[in-house]
Design a protein around this motif. Structure first.
Motif, PDB file in Angstrom:
ATOM      1  N   GLU A  87       0.866  -1.182   0.000  1.00  0.00           N
ATOM      2  CA  GLU A  87       0.000   0.000   0.000  1.00  0.00           C
ATOM      3  C   GLU A  87       0.904   1.233   0.000  1.00  0.00           C
ATOM      4  O   GLU A  87       1.711   1.423   0.906  1.00  0.00           O
ATOM      5  CB  GLU A  87      -0.905   0.027   1.227  1.00  0.00           C
ATOM      6  CG  GLU A  87      -1.817   1.256   1.222  1.00  0.00           C
ATOM      7  CD  GLU A  87      -2.676   1.352   2.456  1.00  0.00           C
ATOM      8  OE1 GLU A  87      -3.877   1.104   2.339  1.00  0.00           O
ATOM      9  OE2 GLU A  87      -2.109   1.662   3.527  1.00  0.00           O
ATOM     10  N   TYR A  88       0.753   2.047  -1.041  1.00  0.00           N
ATOM     11  CA  TYR A  88       1.529   3.275  -1.172  1.00  0.00           C
ATOM     12  C   TYR A  88       0.657   4.457  -0.768  1.00  0.00           C
ATOM     13  O   TYR A  88      -0.487   4.564  -1.203  1.00  0.00           O
ATOM     14  CB  TYR A  88       1.998   3.457  -2.623  1.00  0.00           C
ATOM     15  CG  TYR A  88       2.978   2.396  -3.062  1.00  0.00           C
ATOM     16  CD1 TYR A  88       4.338   2.525  -2.784  1.00  0.00           C
ATOM     17  CD2 TYR A  88       2.554   1.267  -3.756  1.00  0.00           C
ATOM     18  CE1 TYR A  88       5.244   1.548  -3.186  1.00  0.00           C
ATOM     19  CE2 TYR A  88       3.453   0.294  -4.156  1.00  0.00           C
ATOM     20  CZ  TYR A  88       4.798   0.439  -3.871  1.00  0.00           C
ATOM     21  OH  TYR A  88       5.685  -0.525  -4.275  1.00  0.00           O
ATOM     22  N   ARG A  89       1.223   5.335   0.071  1.00  0.00           N
ATOM     23  CA  ARG A  89       0.524   6.548   0.484  1.00  0.00           C
ATOM     24  C   ARG A  89       1.130   7.738  -0.262  1.00  0.00           C
ATOM     25  O   ARG A  89       2.352   7.880  -0.333  1.00  0.00           O
ATOM     26  CB  ARG A  89       0.634   6.750   1.992  1.00  0.00           C
ATOM     27  CG  ARG A  89      -0.203   5.757   2.776  1.00  0.00           C
ATOM     28  CD  ARG A  89      -0.042   5.877   4.282  1.00  0.00           C
ATOM     29  NE  ARG A  89       1.319   5.863   4.786  1.00  0.00           N
ATOM     30  CZ  ARG A  89       2.141   4.803   4.810  1.00  0.00           C
ATOM     31  NH1 ARG A  89       1.735   3.655   4.322  1.00  0.00           N
ATOM     32  NH2 ARG A  89       3.340   4.885   5.307  1.00  0.00           N
ATOM     33  N   THR A 103      -4.257   6.674  -1.504  1.00  0.00           N
ATOM     34  CA  THR A 103      -3.471   5.433  -1.479  1.00  0.00           C
ATOM     35  C   THR A 103      -3.689   4.649  -2.765  1.00  0.00           C
ATOM     36  O   THR A 103      -4.729   4.768  -3.413  1.00  0.00           O
ATOM     37  CB  THR A 103      -3.852   4.535  -0.281  1.00  0.00           C
ATOM     38  OG1 THR A 103      -5.221   4.191  -0.380  1.00  0.00           O
ATOM     39  CG2 THR A 103      -3.572   5.222   1.040  1.00  0.00           C
TER      40      THR A 103
END
Length: 173
Positions: free
Chosen positions: A60-62, A78
């Protein structure tokens, strides 16, 4: 006869597994730039501020929103994708001047062997992200920063901004 049956069964099992592989990407992932922008409802330029592994090669990229180009204004968002470098090239295609980017199937993110796109990102880098629509190979493009600002010469960013126009984000408010 038993060995022959075993061999036939093994070959069939291997063939069944291989038939589940993705030999050609879905056509929806290869649409042209014009069609992609026309279908866009939520587009943001964002900087990756964190990455949390979720297991099974998912991350999971923020993102911190630098600029909202279409859709409802948001401070962060995200994207769930794959590990950095997995089915991805972390390139901006020289500010998207490279003809390979503009050719059919251009873009830095490719589908995996299961035909699913799992974009990978580098923490600290910036990307133009198309959210809320079926992803394409151009949905997660790296945008280089110059003196702390998005590269003013990036052709993909300029193309998307021009094609979307100011009404897209204004209409969302």
């Amino acid at each position: 006869m038993t060995k022959l049956h075993s061999l036939v069964f093994a070959l069939l099992a291997l063939g069944a597994g291989a038939s589940q592989a993705c030999y050609a990407p879905p056509q929806a992932q290869l649409i042209g730039p014009g069609e992609q922008v026309q279908l866009a409802a939520d587009v943001a330029l964002g900087q990756v501020i964190g990455a949390t592994p979720l297991g099974d090669y998912l991350v999971e990229y923020r993102f911190l929103t630098i600029e909202q180009l279409a859709g409802v204004e948001q401070k962060t968002f995200t994207v769930v994708g794959g590990p950095e470098g997995f089915n991805n090239k972390d390139t901006s295609f020289s500010g998207h001047t490279d003809p390979r980017f503009w050719a059919r199937g251009g873009g830095r993110t490719m589908n995996g062997s299961d035909c699913v796109l799992r974009p990978g990102f580098v923490v600290g880098n910036s990307y133009l992200v198309f959210l809320g629509a079926a992803p394409t190979w151009r949905s997660f493009e790296k945008i280089d920063m110059v003196d702390g600002r998005p590269d003013p010469g990036d052709q993909w960013l300029a193309y998307v901004k021009t094609a979307l126009g100011p009404w897209r984000t204004a209409a969302a408010h």
